[in-house]
Design a protein around this motif. Structure first.
Motif, PDB file in Angstrom:
ATOM      1  N   VAL A 102       0.812  -1.222   0.000  1.00 18.06           N
ATOM      2  CA  VAL A 102       0.000   0.000   0.000  1.00 18.06           C
ATOM      3  C   VAL A 102       0.848   1.276   0.000  1.00 18.06           C
ATOM      4  O   VAL A 102       0.328   2.365   0.178  1.00 18.06           O
ATOM      5  CB  VAL A 102      -1.010   0.034   1.177  1.00 18.06           C
ATOM      6  N   ARG A 103       2.151   1.122  -0.226  1.00 25.26           N
ATOM      7  CA  ARG A 103       3.026   2.298  -0.280  1.00 25.26           C
ATOM      8  C   ARG A 103       2.815   3.045  -1.597  1.00 25.26           C
ATOM      9  O   ARG A 103       2.057   2.618  -2.462  1.00 25.26           O
ATOM     10  CB  ARG A 103       4.487   1.854  -0.150  1.00 25.26           C
ATOM     11  N   THR A 104       3.505   4.158  -1.751  1.00 26.48           N
ATOM     12  CA  THR A 104       3.403   4.927  -2.993  1.00 26.48           C
ATOM     13  C   THR A 104       3.987   4.128  -4.150  1.00 26.48           C
ATOM     14  O   THR A 104       4.788   3.205  -3.949  1.00 26.48           O
ATOM     15  CB  THR A 104       4.182   6.255  -2.895  1.00 26.48           C
ATOM     16  N   ARG A 105       3.592   4.479  -5.353  1.00 27.74           N
ATOM     17  CA  ARG A 105       4.119   3.819  -6.553  1.00 27.74           C
ATOM     18  C   ARG A 105       5.645   3.934  -6.600  1.00 27.74           C
ATOM     19  O   ARG A 105       6.337   2.994  -6.969  1.00 27.74           O
ATOM     20  CB  ARG A 105       3.479   4.439  -7.797  1.00 27.74           C
ATOM     21  N   GLN A 106       6.170   5.099  -6.206  1.00 28.07           N
ATOM     22  CA  GLN A 106       7.621   5.307  -6.216  1.00 28.07           C
ATOM     23  C   GLN A 106       8.309   4.316  -5.264  1.00 28.07           C
ATOM     24  O   GLN A 106       9.306   3.696  -5.630  1.00 28.07           O
ATOM     25  CB  GLN A 106       7.962   6.745  -5.835  1.00 28.07           C
ATOM     26  N   SER A 107       7.792   4.154  -4.060  1.00 27.81           N
ATOM     27  CA  SER A 107       8.370   3.203  -3.107  1.00 27.81           C
ATOM     28  C   SER A 107       8.289   1.781  -3.643  1.00 27.81           C
ATOM     29  O   SER A 107       9.242   1.008  -3.547  1.00 27.81           O
ATOM     30  CB  SER A 107       7.650   3.284  -1.758  1.00 27.81           C
ATOM     31  N   TYR A 108       7.135   1.443  -4.211  1.00 27.95           N
ATOM     32  CA  TYR A 108       6.950   0.108  -4.797  1.00 27.95           C
ATOM     33  C   TYR A 108       7.995  -0.145  -5.884  1.00 27.95           C
ATOM     34  O   TYR A 108       8.613  -1.209  -5.935  1.00 27.95           O
ATOM     35  CB  TYR A 108       5.534  -0.013  -5.356  1.00 27.95           C
ATOM     36  N   ASN A 109       8.185   0.836  -6.769  1.00 25.86           N
ATOM     37  CA  ASN A 109       9.132   0.682  -7.871  1.00 25.86           C
ATOM     38  C   ASN A 109      10.576   0.537  -7.393  1.00 25.86           C
ATOM     39  O   ASN A 109      11.384  -0.111  -8.051  1.00 25.86           O
ATOM     40  CB  ASN A 109       9.027   1.859  -8.843  1.00 25.86           C
ATOM     41  N   GLN A 110      10.889   1.138  -6.252  1.00 22.61           N
ATOM     42  CA  GLN A 110      12.251   1.051  -5.715  1.00 22.61           C
ATOM     43  C   GLN A 110      12.535  -0.312  -5.103  1.00 22.61           C
ATOM     44  O   GLN A 110      13.680  -0.677  -4.913  1.00 22.61           O
ATOM     45  CB  GLN A 110      12.487   2.150  -4.689  1.00 22.61           C
ATOM     46  N   GLY A 111      11.510  -1.056  -4.786  1.00 24.88           N
ATOM     47  CA  GLY A 111      11.682  -2.391  -4.243  1.00 24.88           C
ATOM     48  C   GLY A 111      10.437  -2.837  -3.512  1.00 24.88           C
ATOM     49  O   GLY A 111       9.814  -2.060  -2.800  1.00 24.88           O
ATOM     50  N   HIS A 112      10.052  -4.101  -3.735  1.00 29.55           N
ATOM     51  CA  HIS A 112       8.867  -4.651  -3.093  1.00 29.55           C
ATOM     52  C   HIS A 112       9.016  -6.163  -2.962  1.00 29.55           C
ATOM     53  O   HIS A 112       9.908  -6.761  -3.550  1.00 29.55           O
ATOM     54  CB  HIS A 112       7.596  -4.303  -3.891  1.00 29.55           C
ATOM     55  N   ILE A 113       8.141  -6.758  -2.177  1.00 27.91           N
ATOM     56  CA  ILE A 113       8.137  -8.200  -2.014  1.00 27.91           C
ATOM     57  C   ILE A 113       7.784  -8.831  -3.364  1.00 27.91           C
ATOM     58  O   ILE A 113       6.853  -8.390  -4.039  1.00 27.91           O
ATOM     59  CB  ILE A 113       7.109  -8.624  -0.944  1.00 27.91           C
ATOM     60  N   SER A 114       8.548  -9.840  -3.756  1.00 28.04           N
ATOM     61  CA  SER A 114       8.274 -10.523  -5.020  1.00 28.04           C
ATOM     62  C   SER A 114       6.836 -11.016  -5.064  1.00 28.04           C
ATOM     63  O   SER A 114       6.370 -11.680  -4.139  1.00 28.04           O
ATOM     64  CB  SER A 114       9.225 -11.713  -5.197  1.00 28.04           C
ATOM     65  N   GLY A 115       6.143 -10.647  -6.134  1.00 29.97           N
ATOM     66  CA  GLY A 115       4.763 -11.067  -6.308  1.00 29.97           C
ATOM     67  C   GLY A 115       3.727 -10.150  -5.679  1.00 29.97           C
ATOM     68  O   GLY A 115       2.530 -10.348  -5.882  1.00 29.97           O
ATOM     69  N   ALA A 116       4.167  -9.146  -4.919  1.00 30.17           N
ATOM     70  CA  ALA A 116       3.217  -8.212  -4.300  1.00 30.17           C
ATOM     71  C   ALA A 116       2.560  -7.350  -5.373  1.00 30.17           C
ATOM     72  O   ALA A 116       3.184  -6.998  -6.369  1.00 30.17           O
ATOM     73  CB  ALA A 116       3.919  -7.325  -3.283  1.00 30.17           C
ATOM     74  N   ILE A 117       1.291  -7.013  -5.141  1.00 32.23           N
ATOM     75  CA  ILE A 117       0.608  -6.119  -6.070  1.00 32.23           C
ATOM     76  C   ILE A 117       0.501  -4.729  -5.430  1.00 32.23           C
ATOM     77  O   ILE A 117       0.267  -4.618  -4.237  1.00 32.23           O
ATOM     78  CB  ILE A 117      -0.777  -6.643  -6.494  1.00 32.23           C
ATOM     79  N   PRO A 118       0.709  -3.684  -6.233  1.00 26.48           N
ATOM     80  CA  PRO A 118       0.611  -2.329  -5.691  1.00 26.48           C
ATOM     81  C   PRO A 118      -0.836  -1.847  -5.663  1.00 26.48           C
ATOM     82  O   PRO A 118      -1.506  -1.801  -6.685  1.00 26.48           O
ATOM     83  CB  PRO A 118       1.448  -1.507  -6.679  1.00 26.48           C
ATOM     84  N   LEU A 119      -1.315  -1.535  -4.464  1.00 23.88           N
ATOM     85  CA  LEU A 119      -2.636  -0.930  -4.292  1.00 23.88           C
ATOM     86  C   LEU A 119      -2.468   0.228  -3.319  1.00 23.88           C
ATOM     87  O   LEU A 119      -2.688   0.077  -2.121  1.00 23.88           O
ATOM     88  CB  LEU A 119      -3.650  -1.943  -3.738  1.00 23.88           C
ATOM     89  N   PRO A 120      -2.038   1.395  -3.818  1.00 25.73           N
ATOM     90  CA  PRO A 120      -1.825   2.538  -2.930  1.00 25.73           C
ATOM     91  C   PRO A 120      -3.064   2.839  -2.089  1.00 25.73           C
ATOM     92  O   PRO A 120      -4.194   2.602  -2.524  1.00 25.73           O
ATOM     93  CB  PRO A 120      -1.513   3.689  -3.892  1.00 25.73           C
ATOM     94  N   VAL A 121      -2.845   3.344  -0.896  1.00 29.04           N
ATOM     95  CA  VAL A 121      -3.911   3.581   0.071  1.00 29.04           C
ATOM     96  C   VAL A 121      -5.086   4.344  -0.529  1.00 29.04           C
ATOM     97  O   VAL A 121      -6.246   3.982  -0.303  1.00 29.04           O
ATOM     98  CB  VAL A 121      -3.362   4.323   1.320  1.00 29.04           C
ATOM     99  N   ASP A 122      -4.817   5.375  -1.330  1.00 28.88           N
ATOM    100  CA  ASP A 122      -5.897   6.193  -1.867  1.00 28.88           C
ATOM    101  C   ASP A 122      -6.759   5.459  -2.894  1.00 28.88           C
ATOM    102  O   ASP A 122      -7.853   5.899  -3.228  1.00 28.88           O
ATOM    103  CB  ASP A 122      -5.366   7.512  -2.438  1.00 28.88           C
ATOM    104  N   GLU A 123      -6.301   4.306  -3.401  1.00 30.64           N
ATOM    105  CA  GLU A 123      -7.058   3.518  -4.372  1.00 30.64           C
ATOM    106  C   GLU A 123      -7.427   2.146  -3.815  1.00 30.64           C
ATOM    107  O   GLU A 123      -8.021   1.323  -4.517  1.00 30.64           O
ATOM    108  CB  GLU A 123      -6.214   3.298  -5.633  1.00 30.64           C
TER     109      GLU A 123
END
Length: 115
Positions: free
Chosen positions: A34-55
């Motif tokens: 649920v972090r920002t797209r920028q944080s997600y792009n800098q590194g995330h858990i393999s297989g995690a999907i980005p769903l920022p808090v506002d969405e």
């Protein structure tokens, strides 16, 4: 065996427990960042999907089954807890917060990706 391997689903999850569940190849769960797209792009858990808090609710409602096991993490335990509560309030019954978030995952030696 951990609680997750025994089938117990808890409101908070340790990075080692989630890592064990991945290693055992247990199906039917989703990891949500649920972090920002920028944080997600800098590194995330393999297989995690980005769903920022506002969405979060809008996108989760259209893409995830409400009874699916969901592991959620943010920039802090507070952000994870808030996002988990938001999903629970929207009718998702099996939401667990990854305590310590991405940094705890990395410390546990979990697999990560960058975009």
């Amino acid at each position: 065996m951990t609680n997750l391997l025994l089938g117990n689903f808890t409101p908070q999850t340790d990075a080692h427990d989630l890592k064990s569940r991945l290693q055992w190849g247990q199906p039917a769960f989703t990891i949500v960042d649920v972090r920002t797209r920028q944080s997600y792009n800098q590194g995330h858990i393999s297989g995690a999907i980005p769903l920022p808090v506002d969405e979060l609710v809008k996108r989760a409602t259209t893409t995830l089954a409400k009874e699916r096991d969901i592991y959620i993490y943010g920039d802090s335990d507070e952000q994870s807890a808030s996002a988990a509560k938001t999903l629970r309030d929207a009718g998702f019954s099996r939401v667990s917060e990854l305590t310590g978030g991405f940094s705890a995952w990395k410390a546990a030696g979990g697999s990560t990706e960058e975009v």
